[in-house]
Structure formats: structure tokens, C-alpha cells
Scaffold this motif. Structure first.
Motif, mmCIF file in Angstrom:
data_model
loop_
_atom_site.group_PDB
_atom_site.id
_atom_site.type_symbol
_atom_site.label_atom_id
_atom_site.label_comp_id
_atom_site.label_asym_id
_atom_site.label_seq_id
_atom_site.Cartn_x
_atom_site.Cartn_y
_atom_site.Cartn_z
ATOM 1 N N TYR A 184 42.063 44.604 54.162
ATOM 2 C CA TYR A 184 40.834 45.143 54.759
ATOM 3 C C TYR A 184 40.547 46.551 54.238
ATOM 4 C CZ TYR A 184 41.536 41.208 57.901
ATOM 5 O OH TYR A 184 41.714 39.954 58.410
ATOM 6 N N MET A 185 41.292 46.949 53.200
ATOM 7 C CA MET A 185 41.140 48.315 52.676
ATOM 8 C C MET A 185 40.404 48.329 51.345
ATOM 9 S SD MET A 185 43.464 48.543 55.136
ATOM 10 C CE MET A 185 44.934 47.768 54.516
ATOM 11 N N GLY A 186 39.718 47.262 51.043
ATOM 12 C CA GLY A 186 38.837 47.322 49.878
ATOM 13 C C GLY A 186 39.233 46.490 48.677
ATOM 14 N N ILE A 187 40.345 45.753 48.734
ATOM 15 C CA ILE A 187 40.709 44.879 47.616
ATOM 16 C C ILE A 187 40.265 43.463 47.959
ATOM 17 C CG2 ILE A 187 42.606 43.879 46.286
ATOM 18 C CD1 ILE A 187 42.036 46.866 45.680
ATOM 19 N N ASN A 188 39.582 42.843 47.024
ATOM 20 C CA ASN A 188 39.035 41.511 47.278
ATOM 21 C C ASN A 188 40.105 40.441 47.028
ATOM 22 O OD1 ASN A 188 37.393 39.374 47.710
ATOM 23 N ND2 ASN A 188 36.220 39.580 45.832
ATOM 24 N N ILE A 189 40.906 40.179 48.043
ATOM 25 C CA ILE A 189 41.941 39.143 47.951
ATOM 26 C C ILE A 189 41.307 37.832 48.426
ATOM 27 C CG2 ILE A 189 44.075 38.346 49.109
ATOM 28 C CD1 ILE A 189 45.126 41.187 48.856
ATOM 29 N N PRO A 190 41.637 36.697 47.775
ATOM 30 C CA PRO A 190 41.077 35.421 48.236
ATOM 31 C C PRO A 190 41.357 35.173 49.720
ATOM 32 C CG PRO A 190 42.232 35.136 46.160
ATOM 33 C CD PRO A 190 42.472 36.547 46.586
ATOM 34 N N THR A 191 40.603 34.256 50.311
ATOM 35 C CA THR A 191 40.756 33.986 51.743
ATOM 36 C C THR A 191 42.164 33.453 52.035
ATOM 37 O OG1 THR A 191 39.978 31.735 51.452
ATOM 38 C CG2 THR A 191 38.311 33.389 52.022
ATOM 39 N N LYS A 192 42.566 33.594 53.288
ATOM 40 C CA LYS A 192 43.905 33.175 53.721
ATOM 41 C C LYS A 192 44.196 31.723 53.327
ATOM 42 C CE LYS A 192 46.728 34.786 57.494
ATOM 43 N NZ LYS A 192 46.853 35.363 58.793
ATOM 44 N N GLU A 193 43.167 30.874 53.439
ATOM 45 C CA GLU A 193 43.343 29.450 53.136
ATOM 46 C C GLU A 193 43.575 29.216 51.641
ATOM 47 O OE1 GLU A 193 41.893 30.394 56.662
ATOM 48 O OE2 GLU A 193 40.512 30.622 54.964
ATOM 49 N N GLU A 194 43.003 30.073 50.807
ATOM 50 C CA GLU A 194 43.146 29.906 49.355
ATOM 51 C C GLU A 194 44.499 30.393 48.834
ATOM 52 O OE1 GLU A 194 39.701 30.577 46.431
ATOM 53 O OE2 GLU A 194 39.199 31.808 48.165
ATOM 54 N N LEU A 195 45.128 31.288 49.581
ATOM 55 C CA LEU A 195 46.396 31.857 49.121
ATOM 56 C C LEU A 195 47.484 30.789 49.157
ATOM 57 C CD1 LEU A 195 46.219 35.227 51.094
ATOM 58 C CD2 LEU A 195 45.972 34.962 48.617
ATOM 59 N N ILE A 196 48.153 30.577 48.025
ATOM 60 C CA ILE A 196 49.148 29.507 47.928
ATOM 61 C C ILE A 196 50.274 29.697 48.950
ATOM 62 C CG2 ILE A 196 50.504 30.601 46.064
ATOM 63 C CD1 ILE A 196 49.778 26.843 46.273
ATOM 64 N N ALA A 197 50.597 30.956 49.276
ATOM 65 C CA ALA A 197 51.701 31.230 50.206
ATOM 66 C C ALA A 197 51.420 30.718 51.617
ATOM 67 C CB ALA A 197 52.001 32.723 50.246
ATOM 68 N N ASN A 198 50.140 30.488 51.934
ATOM 69 C CA ASN A 198 49.786 29.989 53.270
ATOM 70 C C ASN A 198 49.521 28.484 53.289
ATOM 71 O OD1 ASN A 198 49.935 32.555 54.377
ATOM 72 N ND2 ASN A 198 47.816 33.014 53.824
ATOM 73 N N ARG A 199 49.648 27.851 52.149
ATOM 74 C CA ARG A 199 49.332 26.413 52.083
ATOM 75 C C ARG A 199 50.606 25.580 52.224
ATOM 76 N NH1 ARG A 199 44.271 25.375 50.012
ATOM 77 N NH2 ARG A 199 44.945 23.367 49.203
#
Length: 267
Positions: A184-199
């Protein structure tokens, strides 16, 4: 004469044609340590950048060395996907006593895959993006060092390419911890669902991306690689002073890795 230096956390700088003035340095509330983005060291910054008195290249090499301590593997050579993870791969190879060998060469005329608009184009981009140096690894067990695996779909076709070109085994070692949380500090990280670590695929990531094994650097390993020389320098500076001055707290933001944000989120 031109003199470049880092802008300190919270520092307000006025630059005029005559000089550079510090107007103020805003402290963190409650004297909390500063929270410099740790991912600048891992991925975003140029390797010749200097943050907190240390060169990014040297930090990345230390991450590779730490990864070799945490996740060694029986193999014949160490390589990387050119070229952002090269310093980490050199550190890993050096620590393991394995040769660092190039397995892919970059085609200089193709754009970044990370910003391709969709998945299919990203994967197609990989085949066009690299040439295979098959003589260097045919019949051998290869360790590929990557700087981060965010979605998992860029590394997959690369592993396939290496296997088809004769690699006996392909082991992936990642020189940073898995990204699990949004920034939330300005880096455009993919959404939580897209992150492989959460899949769900993350539980058998090696199988999902087609590797013989996958191991990420631990959060503690990353933090120690980043802070080691800052701490040493602080201690050295303190021993040079006659009166004992307080060692400043070293702070880095690891929110995207741990979910511990440096400020309270309000919404």
C-alpha cells in the motif's frame, strides 16, 4: 562540482541553482525505525545504486550466499535467467563451490515480459526473449537462481526450454522470500489472488512449474543479508567515537512478505 547522495528517510530537500539544502528531517512517530522498502534491494533498484551506504549489487550477492547456506543442492552448475539475478547466482555458486555458467543468452531486441498485457503473450515472449546455450548444460544438473517468482508463469517456459535442450535436472532457487501481501506504499504488486504464494499450486510449486525442486530465501535470511554491513558500519562508527552513542535502529519494510506494515492501515 556535482555531488550525489541519498535523500534520507523523511528528509525535505531544497535544490536551487546554488546549493542543496536540508530543510527538515521528519522523524517517524514514536521514534520507530525507518522502513526502507526491502524489495528495492531484491528487484527494483539498479545494481550500482547505493542505499544506506551499501551497493545493491553487494546485497544481492550476499542474498545468493545466504541462499546457498539455506538451500544447497547436488548439482553440476549454477546459472540464472539473465540478468537481474546474476549477482545472487554468483554469490550462490561461490558459496557452493560450483561453477557459474551461462545457460541462456538474452535477445536484446524484445521488450519486458512482465508488462505484456496477458498471460499468453508473456509466455510467448519468453521463447523469443532467450537463446539457449545448450552446449553448456547438456546432460547436467542445473541450479537456476531467480530474484523473485511473483506469478510463476515466466519461469515455467524457461524450465521447459532447458529440459528440451538437454538439462538433466533443473532446480530453482529464489533469492527472495515469496510475496504474499499487497503493497500500500506505492509499488504495484499483482492482486493477492494472482500471487503464486497465495494459490493452491504453491504447495507443490516444483511440480506446477516443472522443476525438480524450488526453495525461496527466508525472510530472516533476506533481512540479515541487507542489514549485515549496515550494522557492521554502525558498530565501527560507534567504536571510533569516545562517548558511546546510541546505535540507530535499522528498519526495513517487509510488508509484502510478512503482512507487517510499517504504518497502521486506515480504512
Amino acid at each position: 562540482s556535482r555531488y550525489y547522495r541519498e535523500v534520507l528517510p523523511g528528509e525535505i530537500v531544497k535544490i536551487s541553482r546554488y546549493d542543496v539544502q536540508t530543510l527538515d528531517v521528519v522523524p517517524r512517530p514514536e521514534g520507530d525505525p525507518s522502513a526502507f522498502c526491502i524489495f528495492e534491494y531484491v528487484y527494483f533498484a539498479r545494481p550500482d545504486s547505493i542505499f544506506e551506504g551499501q551497493m545493491v549489487y553487494s546485497v544481492r550477492r550476499r542474498c545468493g550466499q545466504q541462499l546457498a547456506i539455506e538451500a544447497p543442492v547436488e548439482a553440476d552448475l549454477v546459472s540464472t535467467v539473465p540478468e537481474s539475478a546474476t549477482p545472487a547466482a554468483l554469490g550462490y555458486a561461490q558459496k557452493c563451490g560450483l561453477p557459474y555458467v551461462e545457460v541462456l543468452c538474452k535477445n536484446r531486441y524484445v521488450g519486458r515480459t512482465f508488462i505484456q498485457p496477458n498471460m499468453r503473450l508473456r509466455q510467448l515472449g519468453v521463447a523469443k526473449k532467450f537463446g539457449v546455450l545448450s552446449d553448456n548444460f547438456k546432460g547436467k544438473r542445473v541450479v537456476i537462481i531467480d530474484d523473485s517468482i511473483v506469478r510463476g508463469n515466466t519461469i515455467s517456459p524457461i524450465i521447459k526450454l532447458l529440459r528440451e535442450s538437454g538439462a538433466k535436472e533443473v532446480h530453482i532457487r529464489v533469492a527472495s522470500p515469496p510475496i504474499r501481501f499487497p503493497c500500500y506504499m506505492g509499488i504495484n504488486i499483482p492482486t493477492k489472488e494472482e500471487l503464486i504464494a497465495n494459490r493452491p499450486e504453491f504447495h507443490d510449486l516444483a511440480n506446477y512449474i516443472g522443476a525438480d525442486s524450488v526453495v525461496y530465501l527466508s525472510v530472516e535470511g533476506l533481512v540479515s543479508s541487507v542489514q549485515e554491513s549496515i550494522r557492521a558500519r554502525q558498530e565501527n562508527e560507534n567504536s571510533l567515537k569516545t562517548q558511546k552513542s546510541r546505535v540507530g535502529k535499522i528498519g526495513h519494510c517487509t510488508a509484502c512478505l510478512t503482512g507487517e506494515y510499517p504504518v497502521e492501515l486506515e480504512w
